[in-house]
Design an enzyme around this catalytic site. Structure first.
Site, PDB file in Angstrom:
ATOM      1  CG  HIS A  16      -0.268   0.049   2.534  1.00  0.00           C
ATOM      2  ND1 HIS A  16       0.209   1.217   3.095  1.00  0.00           N
ATOM      3  CD2 HIS A  16       0.021  -0.935   3.434  1.00  0.00           C
ATOM      4  CE1 HIS A  16       0.744   0.957   4.270  1.00  0.00           C
ATOM      5  NE2 HIS A  16       0.648  -0.342   4.504  1.00  0.00           N
TER       6      HIS A  16
ATOM      7  CB  CYS B 176       1.642  -3.684   5.640  1.00  0.00           C
ATOM      8  SG  CYS B 176       0.037  -4.428   6.008  1.00  0.00           S
TER       9      CYS B 176
END
Length: 229
Positions: A177, A193
């Site tokens: 992301h 992440c």
């Protein structure tokens, strides 16, 4: 106060599903190193005015030049179209034809929060919604207002794009992301992440589709040739 700034003011981390942000100490680079940047990088990381929300220009003088988007030699065994992430080096490679790859600098999992293995992008989202887990809301009741999700926007911790990683039909809760904290690129900052500068995640998003294979390496092994740094 925007949600990200509120967390910093409270001295609390920002949780992104399976991702926690911990702001690192700022890095300093010499004037000579900044002067070595090619002009194209300032255009590459300029403000984007064709998005639904503002994407400001990035102060790339404060980012190690190794972590700026660039084509590199690649000698790994993965097929073109595969994403390869080297957490030790903080690089994401999109493998291309002819022994080449597009390399992006990333922020990765903090010590003890890393993960490795194979996954598949099964969902993509522009300006994704961020939903704090119930366990976080229990610790921080003020986040109850986001229990149904914080809409995408310039203060959303997931940034401008998200690609959701699955193993089979199971959502790993890990994402590739964007970030509203570009200074965290090249650091161990999350709970697993993979974050990119917004301009970079938009570029990567355009290049890949659902079904893309993602390989997260477990050690320092790379695949890049002489340009590996």
């Amino acid at each position: 106060m925007p949600v990200s700034r509120r967390f910093v003011a409270l001295g609390l981390p920002v949780l992104l599903g399976g991702c926690v942000s911990a702001r690192p100490a700022p890095m300093a680079y010499t004037a000579a190193r900044r002067a070595s940047l090619e002009p194209q990088y300032y255009d590459m990381y300029a403000e984007l005015d064709d998005e639904p929300f503002p994407v400001p220009a990035v102060d790339i003088d404060g980012i190690d030049p190794r972590y700026l988007r660039q084509p590199v030699a690649y000698t790994g065994p993965e097929r073109p179209g595969t994403i390869v992430i080297n957490p030790n080096q903080k690089f994401l490679y999109l493998v291309q034809d002819g022994g080449r790859a597009m390399r992006y600098g990333v922020g990765v999992g903090r010590e003890g929060f890393g993960w490795h293995g194979n996954a598949t992008i099964k969902r993509k989202a522009e300006w994704p919604t961020w939903t704090p887990p119930s366990t976080m809301i229990m610790r921080q009741p003020e986040l109850e207002e986001y229990a149904s999700g914080m809409p995408g926007g310039p203060d959303n911790p997931l940034g401008a794009r998200a690609m959701y990683l699955y193993q089979g039909d199971r959502d790993t809760l890990y994402r590739i992301h964007g970030t509203i904290e570009p200074q965290t690129i090249g650091t161990r900052v999350s709970s697993g992440c993979i974050r990119l500068i917004n301009q970079d995640v938009i570029d990567l998003y355009r290049r890949v589709s659902t079904g893309t294979r993602v390989v997260v390496l477990s050690g320092g092994g790379g695949g890049e040739g002489d340009e590996f740094s």
